[in-house]
Design a protein around this motif. Structure first.
Motif, short mmCIF file in Angstrom:
data_model
loop_
_atom_site.label_atom_id
_atom_site.label_comp_id
_atom_site.label_asym_id
_atom_site.label_seq_id
_atom_site.Cartn_x
_atom_site.Cartn_y
_atom_site.Cartn_z
N GLU A 93 -34.29 54.43 26.59
CA GLU A 93 -35.13 55.58 26.97
C GLU A 93 -35.66 55.19 28.33
OE1 GLU A 93 -38.42 57.01 24.43
OE2 GLU A 93 -37.70 55.51 23.03
N LYS A 94 -36.18 56.17 29.08
CA LYS A 94 -36.68 55.81 30.40
C LYS A 94 -37.73 54.70 30.27
CE LYS A 94 -38.10 57.67 34.79
NZ LYS A 94 -39.43 57.14 35.06
N ALA A 125 -45.99 51.09 29.20
CA ALA A 125 -47.41 50.72 29.22
C ALA A 125 -47.81 50.11 30.56
CB ALA A 125 -47.71 49.75 28.09
N GLN A 126 -46.80 49.69 31.34
CA GLN A 126 -47.11 49.08 32.64
C GLN A 126 -47.88 50.03 33.54
OE1 GLN A 126 -43.58 47.59 34.61
NE2 GLN A 126 -44.42 45.53 34.53
N GLU A 127 -47.60 51.33 33.37
CA GLU A 127 -48.29 52.32 34.21
C GLU A 127 -49.70 52.55 33.70
OE1 GLU A 127 -46.32 52.83 36.59
OE2 GLU A 127 -44.53 52.11 35.56
N GLY A 132 -53.92 47.15 30.31
CA GLY A 132 -53.65 45.95 31.09
C GLY A 132 -52.24 45.90 31.63
N GLY A 133 -51.49 46.96 31.38
CA GLY A 133 -50.16 47.05 31.96
C GLY A 133 -49.14 46.08 31.41
#
Ligand SMILES: *[C@@H]1O[C@H](CO)[C@@H](O)[C@H](O)[C@H]1NC(C)=O
Ligand SMILES: *[C@@H]1O[C@H](CO)[C@@H](O)[C@H](O)[C@H]1NC(C)=O
Ligand SMILES: *[C@@H]1O[C@H](CO)[C@@H](O)[C@H](O)[C@H]1NC(C)=O
Length: 220
Positions: A93-94, A125-127, A132-133
């Protein structure tokens, strides 16, 4: 592809795609970065933002490299538990990548049966600065029958919807496994002379290694 490489190279520029009649310039090749000895970089994936992900066979580590920098420093973005190394990588997935892992010692050549599984590294989740990315690592499925889950690619899904499968080369069994990412059922979808090792595994034989799909075809 299994290949012991210490250096990572990037093809920076290729022929202009809209002027194929012009003479094709040679690609510009430069070294991006160098990993310490002994590092075995097994596979590479390109994120939609252009960053590179490389899987290490000599440790269960996923590194990210920014090819737009002059001298990028590889960043460890994900580690995988209880495995000697990670191998195949494919975007399912993207910004979500499936990764194969298991125990094979590049030093002794010993492979551990029942140690093979497919995991997921989720970069979405990085974005999200609230979390905490961090890249979220989780297991997709165990494949206890597999013996060497190597290159990985996807098929199905896309704009038309439908089921998306992860295809994984098993270099010791000489088959391509198909994992249904919805039901998590799997089976050997391809088991032919071309996927089998040409000499017995005990004599150093190694079957299907890298796999890629395009326009309904599987290249291996
Ligand atoms: C890397 O380490 C291995 C094992 O210690 C050694 O055999 C090899 O010569 C080293 N290679 C380089 C380029 O230093
Ligand atoms: C694989 O190797 C890791 C690291 O040595 C170990 O923790 C794990 O128990 C091994 N897995 C199996 C199934 O033997
Ligand atoms: C692949 O085919 C061979 C020959 O028919 C068979 O012995 C083997 O069990 C098959 N492998 C798998 C994983 O199904």
């Amino acid at each position: 592809m299994i290949w012991p490489i210490l250096l990572l190279f990037l093809q920076l520029s290729i022929a202009h795609p809209f002027h194929p009649e012009r003479s094709t310039p040679l690609p510009v090749i430069r070294q991006l970065c160098e990993f310490p000895n002994v590092t075995w970089i097994e596979n590479i994936a390109v994120r939609s933002n252009g960053l590179l992900l490389v899987t290490l066979f000599t440790s269960p580590s996923l590194y990210q490299i920014d090819p737009f920098q002059a001298n990028p420093v590889p960043t460890l973005v994900a580690s995988f538990p209880s495995a000697l190394g990670i191998l195949g990588i494919a975007e399912i997935e993207k910004d979500v990548f499936a990764i194969t892992k298991g125990n094979f010692s590049r030093f002794t050549g010993l492979v551990t049966p029942k140690s093979w599984s497919v995991w997921k590294a989720d970069f979405r989740a990085q974005e999200n600065t609230d979390t905490g990315g961090a890249v979220v690592v989780s297991k997709i499925a165990d494949l206890p029958e597999a013996m060497f889950l190597n290159g990985a690619t996807t098929v199905g899904g896309g704009e038309k919807g439908g089921i998306k499968f992860l295809l994984m080369a098993d270099s010791i069994l000489g088959v391509v496994w198909r994992l249904n990412l919805d039901t998590l059922q799997y089976d050997p979808v391809l088991n032919v002379t071309a996927t089998q090792p040409t000499v017995p595994v005990a004599q150093g034989g190694f079957g299907v290694n890298g796999v890629h799909t395009r326009d309904g075809f599987l290249g291996m």
